[in-house]
Design a protein around this motif. Sequence first.
Motif, PDB file in Angstrom:
ATOM      1  N   VAL A 145       8.573  17.364  22.745  1.00 28.09           N
ATOM      2  CA  VAL A 145       9.033  18.566  22.060  1.00 28.09           C
ATOM      3  C   VAL A 145       8.997  18.307  20.553  1.00 28.09           C
ATOM      4  N   VAL A 146       8.367  19.218  19.839  1.00 27.23           N
ATOM      5  CA  VAL A 146       8.172  19.066  18.394  1.00 27.23           C
ATOM      6  C   VAL A 146       8.775  20.281  17.692  1.00 27.23           C
ATOM      7  N   LEU A 147       9.678  20.030  16.749  1.00 25.20           N
ATOM      8  CA  LEU A 147      10.250  21.075  15.908  1.00 25.20           C
ATOM      9  C   LEU A 147       9.672  20.906  14.508  1.00 25.20           C
ATOM     10  N   MET A 148       8.848  21.863  14.101  1.00 32.00           N
ATOM     11  CA  MET A 148       8.166  21.787  12.810  1.00 32.00           C
ATOM     12  C   MET A 148       8.714  22.873  11.886  1.00 32.00           C
ATOM     13  N   GLY A 149       9.228  22.450  10.744  1.00 30.44           N
ATOM     14  CA  GLY A 149       9.748  23.413   9.786  1.00 30.44           C
ATOM     15  C   GLY A 149      10.989  22.895   9.094  1.00 30.44           C
ATOM     16  N   GLU A 150      11.716  23.823   8.509  1.00 30.92           N
ATOM     17  CA  GLU A 150      12.966  23.523   7.827  1.00 30.92           C
ATOM     18  C   GLU A 150      13.968  24.607   8.187  1.00 30.92           C
ATOM     19  N   GLY A 151      15.166  24.471   7.658  1.00 25.65           N
ATOM     20  CA  GLY A 151      16.182  25.481   7.892  1.00 25.65           C
ATOM     21  C   GLY A 151      17.569  24.888   7.831  1.00 25.65           C
ATOM     22  N   ASN A 152      18.571  25.766   7.734  1.00 24.93           N
ATOM     23  CA  ASN A 152      19.929  25.266   7.522  1.00 24.93           C
ATOM     24  C   ASN A 152      20.544  24.617   8.752  1.00 24.93           C
ATOM     25  N   GLN A 153      19.884  24.705   9.918  1.00 30.07           N
ATOM     26  CA  GLN A 153      20.396  24.040  11.122  1.00 30.07           C
ATOM     27  C   GLN A 153      19.639  22.754  11.452  1.00 30.07           C
ATOM     28  N   ARG A 154      18.746  22.336  10.581  1.00 30.38           N
ATOM     29  CA  ARG A 154      17.937  21.160  10.905  1.00 30.38           C
ATOM     30  C   ARG A 154      18.801  19.910  11.090  1.00 30.38           C
ATOM     31  N   GLY A 155      19.768  19.707  10.199  1.00 30.39           N
ATOM     32  CA  GLY A 155      20.636  18.537  10.322  1.00 30.39           C
ATOM     33  C   GLY A 155      21.449  18.557  11.597  1.00 30.39           C
ATOM     34  N   THR A 156      21.972  19.716  11.960  1.00 29.45           N
ATOM     35  CA  THR A 156      22.740  19.852  13.195  1.00 29.45           C
ATOM     36  C   THR A 156      21.870  19.541  14.408  1.00 29.45           C
ATOM     37  N   LEU A 157      20.649  20.040  14.395  1.00 31.20           N
ATOM     38  CA  LEU A 157      19.731  19.790  15.509  1.00 31.20           C
ATOM     39  C   LEU A 157      19.351  18.316  15.587  1.00 31.20           C
ATOM     40  N   ALA A 158      19.141  17.687  14.423  1.00 30.55           N
ATOM     41  CA  ALA A 158      18.793  16.260  14.416  1.00 30.55           C
ATOM     42  C   ALA A 158      19.929  15.422  15.005  1.00 30.55           C
ATOM     43  N   ALA A 159      21.165  15.791  14.680  1.00 24.45           N
ATOM     44  CA  ALA A 159      22.303  15.065  15.241  1.00 24.45           C
ATOM     45  C   ALA A 159      22.383  15.284  16.750  1.00 24.45           C
ATOM     46  N   LEU A 160      22.140  16.510  17.188  1.00 25.39           N
ATOM     47  CA  LEU A 160      22.166  16.820  18.611  1.00 25.39           C
ATOM     48  C   LEU A 160      21.072  16.067  19.367  1.00 25.39           C
ATOM     49  N   ALA A 161      19.941  15.832  18.690  1.00 28.96           N
ATOM     50  CA  ALA A 161      18.799  15.177  19.324  1.00 28.96           C
ATOM     51  C   ALA A 161      18.878  13.659  19.270  1.00 28.96           C
ATOM     52  N   SER A 162      19.947  13.115  18.741  1.00 25.28           N
ATOM     53  CA  SER A 162      20.095  11.653  18.708  1.00 25.28           C
ATOM     54  C   SER A 162      20.035  11.092  20.119  1.00 25.28           C
ATOM     55  N   GLY A 163      19.185  10.095  20.303  1.00 28.87           N
ATOM     56  CA  GLY A 163      19.035   9.505  21.628  1.00 28.87           C
ATOM     57  C   GLY A 163      18.070  10.246  22.526  1.00 28.87           C
ATOM     58  N   VAL A 164      17.312  11.195  21.947  1.00 30.92           N
ATOM     59  CA  VAL A 164      16.281  11.925  22.708  1.00 30.92           C
ATOM     60  C   VAL A 164      14.931  11.517  22.120  1.00 30.92           C
TER      61      VAL A 164
END
Length: 402
Positions: free
Chosen positions: A250-269
Amino acid sequence: MLVSTNYAPEHAGIGPYATQIAEHWARAGHETHVLTGMPHYPSWSTDPAYAGVWRRSEEREGVRVHRRRHTVPPRQTAVRRALFEGSILLHALAAPPRTGRPDAVLAQMPSLAGGVVGARLAARWRAPFVPVVQDLMGAAAAQSGIRGGDRAAALAERAESYALRRAALVGVIHETFVEKVRAMGVDPGRIRIVPNWNHIPGPSRPRAESRARLGWRASDTVVLHSGNMGLKQGLEVLVEAARRDPALRVVLMGEGNQRGTLAALASGVPNLEFLPPADDGEFPDILAAADVLAVTQRATVLDMSVPSKLTSYFASGRPVVASVADGGGTAREVLRSGAGVLVPPENPDALVSAVRRIAADPVSADALGAEGPRHVASHLSRDAGLARIDALIEEALGGPHT
């Protein structure tokens, strides 16, 4: 005169549409002015080239671009969004561009402030005002999950109503917006549907070459989401899909104000990766390199937005999986194209199942994706889209309506 908070060099969202409209007018020999903000989207941070700039006028492709500084909230709350809109409104009205009287004023909404500014300037210049509604911001505040959304929705709808009721004609990008606009007090006889168009070329490189350059193996099943990472996208469903099926990439390409939240959620994935926004020259090939293109929205998002990414997705020739509410504008567009399938929103298991079915039958997947370019050629070409905008302006100036 075109009023649009978003403009080149922004290459995502509604900025490319504003840019192509203005440059089209300039190429046709019209004196064209744009009142816009500082480049900031989709990263929600001011372009470093404009750091510290308060006001600037510049020439771009024959268009005179007038920029006004505004706040840029790195994270969205109702209060921060209100400050963003307020700063656009106050600066633009306090220091409007010094031009002669325009023949017409076209405004892209959002931003809300851009719509109000367009209406006020058109009244000052006694020129027809024509807003084009890309998103319904009152509905967006209510449906997107932004903190303080209920109060923000009421205020946003009042601002939308103020601008739209002062229009000679109102353009909307999708038929699902018509009833909402009518409910704001706009005569249905003054509403015109002006769909967005595909603003990127088709892919130019072989898929295998692009995948190798990106580090995607031939055996990988790549699910790509491109574009803004905000609240209304509900991208958590893709994080959970990656977590539940390690065989997916799964690839998320782009930017946005939720990117940091998503990166934290994806820790260990480990099978989920983030990519920065692609350059214009690479973007079509990256889309075409994926196996599946994903568009996601929160379950509450129904009739306030149709993602601009869809036209680019269709042009890429890859199948689309839409994790969106059935019956909304996004779902209708995916079904209309014939290039994708729908799954229930915020349901990672359903999304994974749909991707697996597509990946298991490459011939059918290619046939499904091939419907996208055909749909673009038939209904979403740039020439057709710009012609609809020209017709909207011509009618507002007293010309024919067919």
